[in-house]
Design a protein around this motif. Structure first.
Motif, PDB file in Angstrom:
ATOM      1  N   THR A 145       0.907  -0.989   0.022  1.00 19.82           N
ATOM      2  CA  THR A 145      -0.040  -0.030   0.058  1.00 19.82           C
ATOM      3  C   THR A 145       0.948   1.192   0.082  1.00 19.82           C
ATOM      4  O   THR A 145       1.654   1.448   0.655  1.00 19.82           O
ATOM      5  CB  THR A 145      -0.836  -0.194   1.196  1.00 19.82           C
ATOM      6  OG1 THR A 145      -2.045   1.084   0.974  1.00 19.82           O
ATOM      7  CG2 THR A 145      -0.327   0.034   2.422  1.00 19.82           C
ATOM      8  N   LEU A 146       0.818   2.004  -0.883  1.00 21.72           N
ATOM      9  CA  LEU A 146       1.619   3.208  -1.241  1.00 21.72           C
ATOM     10  C   LEU A 146       1.090   4.413  -0.568  1.00 21.72           C
ATOM     11  O   LEU A 146       0.078   5.015  -0.709  1.00 21.72           O
ATOM     12  CB  LEU A 146       1.718   3.415  -2.699  1.00 21.72           C
ATOM     13  CG  LEU A 146       2.257   2.326  -3.649  1.00 21.72           C
ATOM     14  CD1 LEU A 146       2.292   2.657  -5.086  1.00 21.72           C
ATOM     15  CD2 LEU A 146       3.736   2.178  -3.063  1.00 21.72           C
ATOM     16  N   GLY A 157      -3.816  10.525  -4.062  1.00 20.11           N
ATOM     17  CA  GLY A 157      -2.451  11.281  -4.159  1.00 20.11           C
ATOM     18  C   GLY A 157      -1.529  10.397  -4.657  1.00 20.11           C
ATOM     19  O   GLY A 157      -0.285  10.808  -5.130  1.00 20.11           O
ATOM     20  N   THR A 158      -1.497   8.978  -4.702  1.00 18.19           N
ATOM     21  CA  THR A 158      -0.472   8.192  -5.023  1.00 18.19           C
ATOM     22  C   THR A 158      -0.478   7.588  -6.652  1.00 18.19           C
ATOM     23  O   THR A 158       0.389   6.730  -7.127  1.00 18.19           O
ATOM     24  CB  THR A 158       0.034   7.192  -4.067  1.00 18.19           C
ATOM     25  OG1 THR A 158      -1.047   6.273  -4.040  1.00 18.19           O
ATOM     26  CG2 THR A 158       0.013   7.793  -2.817  1.00 18.19           C
ATOM     27  N   GLU A 159      -1.777   8.133  -7.120  1.00 21.70           N
ATOM     28  CA  GLU A 159      -1.883   7.393  -8.353  1.00 21.70           C
ATOM     29  C   GLU A 159      -0.789   7.720  -9.495  1.00 21.70           C
ATOM     30  O   GLU A 159      -0.320   8.691  -9.462  1.00 21.70           O
ATOM     31  CB  GLU A 159      -3.092   7.896  -8.841  1.00 21.70           C
ATOM     32  CG  GLU A 159      -4.427   7.731  -8.082  1.00 21.70           C
ATOM     33  CD  GLU A 159      -4.655   8.826  -7.159  1.00 21.70           C
ATOM     34  OE1 GLU A 159      -3.799   9.647  -6.846  1.00 21.70           O
ATOM     35  OE2 GLU A 159      -5.832   8.839  -6.400  1.00 21.70           O
ATOM     36  N   ASN A 160      -0.422   6.737 -10.145  1.00 21.77           N
ATOM     37  CA  ASN A 160       0.914   6.799 -11.090  1.00 21.77           C
ATOM     38  C   ASN A 160       0.701   5.696 -12.339  1.00 21.77           C
ATOM     39  O   ASN A 160       0.638   4.634 -12.168  1.00 21.77           O
ATOM     40  CB  ASN A 160       1.961   6.247 -10.229  1.00 21.77           C
ATOM     41  CG  ASN A 160       3.180   6.248 -10.958  1.00 21.77           C
ATOM     42  OD1 ASN A 160       3.213   6.218 -12.327  1.00 21.77           O
ATOM     43  ND2 ASN A 160       4.326   6.325 -10.090  1.00 21.77           N
ATOM     44  N   LEU A 161       0.219   6.159 -13.331  1.00 25.84           N
ATOM     45  CA  LEU A 161      -0.087   5.553 -14.377  1.00 25.84           C
ATOM     46  C   LEU A 161       0.846   4.846 -14.909  1.00 25.84           C
ATOM     47  O   LEU A 161       0.711   3.243 -15.560  1.00 25.84           O
ATOM     48  CB  LEU A 161      -0.681   6.169 -15.587  1.00 25.84           C
ATOM     49  CG  LEU A 161      -2.042   7.086 -15.551  1.00 25.84           C
ATOM     50  CD1 LEU A 161      -2.434   7.846 -16.562  1.00 25.84           C
ATOM     51  CD2 LEU A 161      -3.291   6.097 -15.082  1.00 25.84           C
ATOM     52  N   ALA A 162       2.197   5.225 -14.871  1.00 25.86           N
ATOM     53  CA  ALA A 162       3.138   4.271 -15.306  1.00 25.86           C
ATOM     54  C   ALA A 162       3.503   2.933 -14.585  1.00 25.86           C
ATOM     55  O   ALA A 162       3.703   1.939 -15.019  1.00 25.86           O
ATOM     56  CB  ALA A 162       4.481   5.133 -15.411  1.00 25.86           C
ATOM     57  N   ARG A 197       8.316  10.126  -6.207  1.00 25.64           N
ATOM     58  CA  ARG A 197       8.935   9.583  -5.148  1.00 25.64           C
ATOM     59  C   ARG A 197       9.025   7.948  -5.494  1.00 25.64           C
ATOM     60  O   ARG A 197       9.896   7.218  -5.056  1.00 25.64           O
ATOM     61  CB  ARG A 197       8.589   9.729  -3.751  1.00 25.64           C
ATOM     62  CG  ARG A 197       9.276  11.240  -3.197  1.00 25.64           C
ATOM     63  CD  ARG A 197       8.814  11.211  -1.786  1.00 25.64           C
ATOM     64  NE  ARG A 197       9.466  12.514  -1.393  1.00 25.64           N
ATOM     65  CZ  ARG A 197      10.169  12.931  -0.247  1.00 25.64           C
ATOM     66  NH1 ARG A 197      10.403  11.651   0.505  1.00 25.64           N
ATOM     67  NH2 ARG A 197      10.626  13.845  -0.036  1.00 25.64           N
ATOM     68  N   GLN A 198       8.116   7.566  -5.950  1.00 26.85           N
ATOM     69  CA  GLN A 198       7.676   6.168  -6.369  1.00 26.85           C
ATOM     70  C   GLN A 198       9.044   5.554  -7.437  1.00 26.85           C
ATOM     71  O   GLN A 198       8.930   4.456  -7.166  1.00 26.85           O
ATOM     72  CB  GLN A 198       6.490   6.044  -6.780  1.00 26.85           C
ATOM     73  CG  GLN A 198       5.315   5.990  -5.930  1.00 26.85           C
ATOM     74  CD  GLN A 198       3.906   5.823  -6.583  1.00 26.85           C
ATOM     75  OE1 GLN A 198       3.741   5.499  -7.647  1.00 26.85           O
ATOM     76  NE2 GLN A 198       2.834   6.727  -5.843  1.00 26.85           N
ATOM     77  N   TYR A 225      11.687  -2.356  -6.780  1.00 28.43           N
ATOM     78  CA  TYR A 225      11.819  -2.884  -5.405  1.00 28.43           C
ATOM     79  C   TYR A 225      10.315  -3.296  -5.265  1.00 28.43           C
ATOM     80  O   TYR A 225      10.084  -4.588  -4.809  1.00 28.43           O
ATOM     81  CB  TYR A 225      11.880  -1.732  -4.212  1.00 28.43           C
ATOM     82  CG  TYR A 225      11.711  -2.000  -2.800  1.00 28.43           C
ATOM     83  CD1 TYR A 225      12.212  -3.306  -2.340  1.00 28.43           C
ATOM     84  CD2 TYR A 225      10.653  -1.685  -2.248  1.00 28.43           C
ATOM     85  CE1 TYR A 225      12.125  -3.714  -1.197  1.00 28.43           C
ATOM     86  CE2 TYR A 225      10.367  -1.780  -0.849  1.00 28.43           C
ATOM     87  CZ  TYR A 225      11.086  -3.019  -0.403  1.00 28.43           C
ATOM     88  OH  TYR A 225      10.746  -3.524   0.870  1.00 28.43           O
ATOM     89  N   ILE A 226       9.309  -2.272  -5.682  1.00 23.61           N
ATOM     90  CA  ILE A 226       7.713  -2.758  -5.224  1.00 23.61           C
ATOM     91  C   ILE A 226       7.524  -4.017  -6.192  1.00 23.61           C
ATOM     92  O   ILE A 226       6.888  -5.076  -5.988  1.00 23.61           O
ATOM     93  CB  ILE A 226       7.148  -1.385  -5.652  1.00 23.61           C
ATOM     94  CG1 ILE A 226       7.152  -0.549  -4.940  1.00 23.61           C
ATOM     95  CG2 ILE A 226       5.311  -2.173  -5.824  1.00 23.61           C
ATOM     96  CD1 ILE A 226       6.488   0.765  -5.517  1.00 23.61           C
ATOM     97  N   LEU A 227       7.833  -3.967  -7.531  1.00 26.07           N
ATOM     98  CA  LEU A 227       7.788  -5.161  -8.293  1.00 26.07           C
ATOM     99  C   LEU A 227       8.243  -6.345  -8.058  1.00 26.07           C
ATOM    100  O   LEU A 227       8.020  -7.459  -8.120  1.00 26.07           O
ATOM    101  CB  LEU A 227       7.688  -4.954  -9.905  1.00 26.07           C
ATOM    102  CG  LEU A 227       6.880  -3.515 -10.398  1.00 26.07           C
ATOM    103  CD1 LEU A 227       7.479  -3.266 -11.773  1.00 26.07           C
ATOM    104  CD2 LEU A 227       5.540  -4.060 -10.191  1.00 26.07           C
TER     105      LEU A 227
END
Length: 119
Positions: free
Chosen positions: A60-61, A88-93, A67-68, A74-76
């Motif tokens: 959970t981000l 606020g953490t939505e990131n299409l990439a 910053r992601q 790491y996450i993947l």
């Protein structure tokens, strides 16, 4: 027991990431808070850097999209079953990369999901 990595965990009680760790732990989830500042949340030490964590169910981000970027691999690499993008953490990439790897993606609020029983 489901293991959750809270990425962007903060030792400040006013932060949503702090509340997420509290509530996840209180509901019996194994929680691994990962942040950039030393500290703890109700006795759970905040891990620094990119610690190895096995058998991750959910990441959970609580990091903004910029910053992601430093944490994509790491996450993947944690191979979670799902990633929750809190407001606020939505990131299409990152969403696309996760989907390409077969990881479930949810755009929502961990705290709301816990309170209504959809976590």
């Amino acid at each position: 027991m489901k293991k959750t990595v809270v990425l962007g965990a903060s030792p400040k009680p006013i932060r949503y990431s702090y509340a997420a760790v509290q509530q996840l732990s209180g509901k019996g989830h194994e929680v691994v808070p990962v942040g950039i500042k030393e500290g703890e949340i109700e006795g759970i030490a905040i891990q620094l850097g990119q610690p190895e964590v096995e058998a991750v169910d959910t990441v959970t981000l609580y990091l903004n999209p910029k910053r992601q970027e430093a944490y994509y691999d790491y996450i993947l690499g944690l191979k979670p079953k799902r990633i929750i993008f809190n407001p606020g953490t939505e990131n299409l990439a990152l969403i696309q990369r996760a989907k390409d790897e077969g990881i479930e993606v949810e755009v929502g609020c961990t705290l709301v999901m816990l309170s209504v029983g959809t976590y």
